[in-house]
Write a protein that holds these residues in place. Sequence first.
Motif, mmCIF file in Angstrom:
data_model
loop_
_atom_site.group_PDB
_atom_site.id
_atom_site.type_symbol
_atom_site.label_atom_id
_atom_site.label_comp_id
_atom_site.label_asym_id
_atom_site.label_seq_id
_atom_site.Cartn_x
_atom_site.Cartn_y
_atom_site.Cartn_z
ATOM 1 N N SER A 111 0.835 -1.193 0.000
ATOM 2 C CA SER A 111 0.000 0.000 0.000
ATOM 3 C C SER A 111 0.869 1.242 0.000
ATOM 4 O O SER A 111 2.079 1.187 0.294
ATOM 5 N N GLU A 112 0.240 2.365 -0.309
ATOM 6 C CA GLU A 112 0.966 3.638 -0.273
ATOM 7 C C GLU A 112 1.413 3.956 1.150
ATOM 8 O O GLU A 112 2.503 4.510 1.360
ATOM 9 N N ALA A 113 0.603 3.605 2.132
ATOM 10 C CA ALA A 113 0.967 3.853 3.537
ATOM 11 C C ALA A 113 2.231 3.088 3.914
ATOM 12 O O ALA A 113 3.122 3.624 4.599
ATOM 13 N N LEU A 114 2.342 1.845 3.460
ATOM 14 C CA LEU A 114 3.550 1.066 3.726
ATOM 15 C C LEU A 114 4.755 1.660 3.007
ATOM 16 O O LEU A 114 5.864 1.705 3.556
ATOM 17 N N ALA A 115 4.529 2.124 1.769
ATOM 18 C CA ALA A 115 5.625 2.717 0.999
ATOM 19 C C ALA A 115 6.171 3.962 1.678
ATOM 20 O O ALA A 115 7.377 4.244 1.611
ATOM 21 N N ASN A 116 5.302 4.701 2.341
ATOM 22 C CA ASN A 116 5.722 5.935 3.002
ATOM 23 C C ASN A 116 6.153 5.724 4.448
ATOM 24 O O ASN A 116 6.411 6.697 5.165
ATOM 25 N N SER A 117 6.229 4.447 4.858
ATOM 26 C CA SER A 117 6.644 4.185 6.243
ATOM 27 C C SER A 117 7.691 3.074 6.293
ATOM 28 O O SER A 117 8.881 3.337 6.161
ATOM 29 N N THR A 118 7.247 1.848 6.443
ATOM 30 C CA THR A 118 8.177 0.747 6.702
ATOM 31 C C THR A 118 8.758 0.079 5.463
ATOM 32 O O THR A 118 9.787 -0.589 5.550
ATOM 33 N N HIS A 119 8.106 0.241 4.308
ATOM 34 C CA HIS A 119 8.552 -0.455 3.096
ATOM 35 C C HIS A 119 8.661 0.505 1.904
ATOM 36 O O HIS A 119 7.881 0.424 0.955
ATOM 37 N N ALA A 179 12.650 9.786 -6.182
ATOM 38 C CA ALA A 179 13.733 10.187 -5.287
ATOM 39 C C ALA A 179 13.258 11.228 -4.281
ATOM 40 O O ALA A 179 12.469 12.119 -4.608
ATOM 41 N N GLY A 180 13.727 11.104 -3.048
ATOM 42 C CA GLY A 180 13.332 12.023 -1.994
ATOM 43 C C GLY A 180 13.378 11.345 -0.642
ATOM 44 O O GLY A 180 14.304 10.570 -0.359
ATOM 45 N N PRO A 181 12.385 11.597 0.213
ATOM 46 C CA PRO A 181 12.388 11.012 1.562
ATOM 47 C C PRO A 181 12.488 9.486 1.571
ATOM 48 O O PRO A 181 13.168 8.915 2.433
ATOM 49 N N GLN A 182 11.826 8.816 0.624
ATOM 50 C CA GLN A 182 11.900 7.353 0.613
ATOM 51 C C GLN A 182 13.308 6.863 0.294
ATOM 52 O O GLN A 182 13.727 5.788 0.757
ATOM 53 N N THR A 183 14.038 7.628 -0.501
ATOM 54 C CA THR A 183 15.426 7.277 -0.800
ATOM 55 C C THR A 183 16.242 7.205 0.484
ATOM 56 O O THR A 183 17.007 6.251 0.712
ATOM 57 N N LEU A 184 16.080 8.210 1.333
ATOM 58 C CA LEU A 184 16.835 8.259 2.589
ATOM 59 C C LEU A 184 16.367 7.183 3.565
ATOM 60 O O LEU A 184 17.169 6.632 4.323
ATOM 61 N N GLU A 185 15.068 6.863 3.539
ATOM 62 C CA GLU A 185 14.558 5.816 4.421
ATOM 63 C C GLU A 185 15.103 4.450 4.016
ATOM 64 O O GLU A 185 15.479 3.629 4.872
#
Length: 390
Positions: A104-112, A118-124
Amino acid sequence: GATAAKYLKMMDPALDVTLVERQKTYTACPLSNEVISGHGNIEDLQRGYDGLSKRGITVIIDDATGIDAAKKTVSLKGGKTLKYDALVLSPGIDFNYAAIEGYSEALANSTHPHAWKAGPQTLELKKKLHAMKDGETFVISVPPGPFRCPPGPYERASQVAAYLKGHGKTKSKVLILDANDSFSKKGLFEQAWKTHYPDMVQWVPGASDGKVVKIDAKTKTAYTNFGEHKADVLNVIPPHHAGSIAKATGLTNEKGWCSVNMLTMESTVHKDIWVVGDACVHGDLPVYAAPKSAHSAVTQAKVAAGAIIAKLNGQPAPVPYFVNTCYSIAAPDWGFSVVHVYRVEEGKLIYVKDAGGISPIDTPALAATRKLESEYAIGWLKNIMADGFA
């Protein structure tokens, strides 16, 4: 989009050019895998829009929420409505999370994080990689094509392996679960893996049950049709399609992409809307002939700008050439590339063989050649960013 705005203003300084962008800072996807591995800095991938403002382009930081093709207007989230004579749409991509059960998008923006923007998810994702212990497994799930940056997942696997090897975590593995049966620069990547990461990177093609259809986020398990793979870091890249505003405007085909006239980049659905970048497709051309890459997008933007200027002045559109240059860095000082040039002939893209090519697998000075190409990759990014934002 930024490149199109710049070249429109350069070609006709009298034009009133407005650029609408939701983010104050642009973060480039090329070389973002190097940020994940720690071999690059995200700040080097970022640019603002001051350079375009200085050229006389009106830059509005807002979200375009709707397009009325009949009235030729664009609605903004902030409440403004803009009128246009010509509209260049660069909506990028959105993701089909529903294609993978459990994601899900929620998982993509948090744990997975997928980190395919490129952006915050890159750093995560970088944090998750750097927290891995020796012997743990990093799993990458590759969606069916077409997708943004065809060689990107395999470069990511290489950069993950580079980090693990460079930090003494040589018992760890990188597993690529691929919905496809081949990939861009396959021979070059496999040579790099054999040279730098023997027995560390494993690729499972779709024909060998590589397509991920379901995940369990809690256990970090990826499921294929006939198997399951436990990960310590699970990096799922979901299938994607043209950005949502393109679909809402009715510009997308049954596969979710925007069909354009390859001579001009004008939409085949609505007149006076030109679509550029990863959102568009050239008819039924195979992926290799219309790759979703940064260099292709910049070429498309320039073709669109020339076609718009010609149309506004009652002139025929210039005959375009399309160029794709794509670098990949598979290890420190180990890069390679592919260059494709196409001309348009009788409505079809024709590959100009003598104008492009791919890095050789074997060359007398292999290490020196690969080192040069890794340096060229950085220079290419600096140049393409300056071309769009300076």
